[in-house]
Write a protein that holds these residues in place. Structure first.
Motif: not given
Length: 648
Positions: A284-301, A316-325
């Motif tokens: 979200t805007e609270s991170l205020d940093r560029k991210v790029y080159e996404p890759l899913f973990a095999p379990d998709g979480d 960085a690893a970003v949770s798809i449930d709550d955006g926790g990083m």
């Protein structure tokens, strides 16, 4: 005994890139690039190394460049692109890993292949192919009707576009599945192979905006019978789609705003469920940093992304449930790329101040503290023989109180009682950042007795949107002030000799050099590489019409603004001996700028030199030119900064 770094070491260093883990997780394929000074060319070879560690194996021979390694889904084949002699254009080649031997040509596409991806069932390839040019081989004029009509390394642009084709591996036939006056790229097969996601700007005038959307197309229907289905509707950019393992969701990189050039924006990670219009922003805007080159973990979480932050680039690893990083790889490092295996193994390409990028396996665990296990040792033989400087990071306030960051490299045997000749070396791309990655040019300066200061001035990346927009519509103002503040700071540290200060940079770093030397005479020598002097003279001669239109407006409406950001308009204030240098065919920062700055300096009776590399573009790629460039940099600073004329 160890020796200092030398110019010729540049041609002994090799570049590791594009790691790809095999389907069984046992191997990593990657490329190794090398420069051949004697034959004045570069080449790239494919290698493999076990993920468990061990001896690396070359997979392609010397003298035949190969790139873009991809594994067949069953792991039996390793494929790659090559344009080797005797082959028409660039084609896909395949290595049968069960029998070894040379690569066998798989595609014979007359127009050549720009990119490709395997289908999940291993029976098809998705090809990126540019439309054939009906005027190819003719001597007629270039006939142009596009808004954006030229590009560095490409030339004048026509209406030939890149589209998607499906290639049947067994029958060697191909079917075109997208068409139209649009470029299509970044294709991704769905896990079941029934849908292909891709990126395209399909607005009425793609050259006039930064919009890109993600689209779907089916791989088994002739393109005349289907229209791509639009997945995202954001007016900004949506890019880099990757499928969730469930085949129902896509993660991608997005920007929201359209009122500033897209390069300034802090890209976000988004997740969208197929068939729904509203994506979820995971960063979200609270991170205020560029991210790029996404890759899913095999379990998709979770989704792995690269993250720019304060002169570092993390994985960085970003949770798809709550955006926790969480930051899987963090600290004084630059992660240049990563690949995730089907069993969750992560291999990352990691660079440090004294380490050109190598491959590392991320040890399993909850945080970055679990560490990395090194896989490749491509440059070890050379690195064992030389000394390299480490990066010292300093943070200090600039004129308005904003804290800026600088990296400082010191000569070997640095003595804190001695003041050294000092170079302010400025980064290209006003929105880019200096980081902890290996930098040969800066190491070479330090090896030749200079303190080197690399400031992340206002406008740089890694610090959020407000910092990046510090010089919006005001290039050469706050960033130029920060160069002076960084100079004062290194003087206060006692590192720098005030009579032996040099400055330089390439691209925007060269332009900022021009800005600085119009405002001060404290630098004894300057190098302005591939720079801009008079911004109006580049209008229509470079590919940035959309950037200019968004930020500056047309020059006939805002001439005062265009002149106010042009160092050429204050060229008479320059007294610093300056080397203007660039490529003859640079259509990114055209050589006309260097010519105009040089002409003005000579007209004014100032010390200046102009060096132009024939048939070269924005990046000087020919090895003999690269050698000349490095030697010329050292020679200019030796004469004017380090030498007896310093401070005169």
């Amino acid at each position: 005994a160890l020796r200092p770094l030398q110019v010729d070491d540049y041609f002994a260093l090799k570049d590791v890139n594009d790691p790809r883990i095999s389907p069984d997780g046992v191997w990593v394929a990657y490329t190794v690039g090398s420069k051949d000074l004697e034959n004045d060319r570069s080449e790239t070879r494919l290698w493999m190394v076990p993920t468990a560690g061990g001896e690396a194996r070359p997979m392609t021979a010397k003298g035949r460049s190969a790139w873009r390694p991809r594994w067949s889904p069953d792991g039996k084949y390793l494929t790659f692109l090559s344009n080797r002699s005797g082959v028409q254009g660039t084609q896909v080649f395949t290595l049968d890993l069960r029998v070894g031997g040379e690569g066998v040509q798989l595609t014979r596409v007359e127009e050549g292949v720009e990119g490709y991806e395997w289908s999940p069932d291993g029976k098809r390839l998705l090809l990126l192919v540019r439309d054939p040019d009906p005027n190819e081989g003719t001597d007629g004029p270039w006939v142009i009707d596009r808004l954006k009509f030229k590009e560095d390394y490409v030339g004048y642009l026509n209406r030939q576009r890149t589209h998607l084709y499906v290639f049947d591996v067994e029958t060697k036939t191909r079917v075109q599945i997208t068409s139209g006056d649009y470029d299509d790229y970044s294709p991704a097969w769905s896990p079941d192979g029934r849908v292909i996601a891709f990126v395209s700007n399909r607005t009425a005038e793609p050259d006039a905006n930064y919009n890109t959307d993600i689209w779907f197309v089916k791989p088994d229907i002739f393109y005349q019978e289907q229209e791509p289905v639009r997945v995202t509707s954001n007016p900004g950019s949506d890019d880099e789609p990757v499928w969730h393992p469930d085949g129902e969701r896509l993660a991608y990189i997005t920007t929201i705003r359209t009122d500033v050039p897209v390069s300034y924006l802090q890209t976000k990670l988004a997740l969208i469920r197929v068939g729904e219009d509203e994506p979820v922003l995971l960063t979200t805007e609270s991170l205020d940093r560029k991210v790029y080159e996404p890759l899913f973990a095999p379990d998709g979480d979770r989704v792995y992304v690269l993250l720019e932050d304060w002169g570092q680039v993390h994985l960085a690893a970003v949770s798809i449930d709550d955006g926790g990083m969480s930051r899987s790889i963090a600290g004084r490092t630059r992660v240049e790329g990563a690949t995730v295996g089907p069993r969750g193994t992560v291999v990352a390409l990691v660079s440090e101040p004294r380490l050109p990028a190598e491959l590392f396996v991320l040890k399993p665990g909850p945080s970055a503290s679990t560490g990395l296990r090194r896989l490749t040792h491509v440059n070890d033989e050379l690195l064992k023989t030389i000394t390299l400087a480490d990066a010292e990071e300093e943070r200090f306030p600039t004129l308005d109180g904003t804290v800026i960051q600088s990296f400082i490299y010191k000569p070997q045997s640095f003595d804190p009682k001695v003041r050294y000749p000092t170079l302010l070396w400025l980064h290209g791309g006003q929105e880019a950042q200096y980081d902890f990655g290996f930098n040969f040019r800066v190491q070479l300066f330090a090896a030749n007795g200079y303190v080197v200061v690399m400031p992340n001035v206002r406008g740089s990346g890694g610090r959020g949107i407000d910092f990046t927009l510090s010089n919006f519509r005001a290039w050469g103002t706050h960033d130029a002030e920060d160069v002076i503040v960084a100079t004062d700071y290194v003087l206060e540290l006692g590192y720098a000799d005030p009579d032996r200060l040099g400055i330089g940079g390439w691209s925007y770093g060269g332009t900022l050099t021009n800005d600085v030397i119009t405002s001060t005479d404290r630098f004894a020598g300057a190098i302005s590489g591939a720079s801009v002097g008079l911004w109006t003279s580049t209008y229509g001669h470079d590919p940035y019409q959309e950037w200019f239109d968004t930020e500056l407006g047309p020059p006939w409406e805002n001439r005062d603004l265009w002149d106010s950001i042009s160092p050429f308009m204050e060229v008479e204030r320059i007294t610093t001996p300056t080397l203007f240098i660039g490529g003859e065919k640079d259509w990114n920062q055209p050589i006309i700028h260097s010519e105009q700055m040089y002409q003005a300096m000579k007209q004014l009776g100032r010390e200046a030199s102009l060096v132009v590399y024939p048939d070269a573009h924005h990046g000087i790629r020919r090895p003999t030119y690269q050698k000349d460039l490095l030697e010329r940099f050292l020679g200019w600073f030796e004469k004017y900064v380090k030498g007896p004329q310093s401070g005169s």
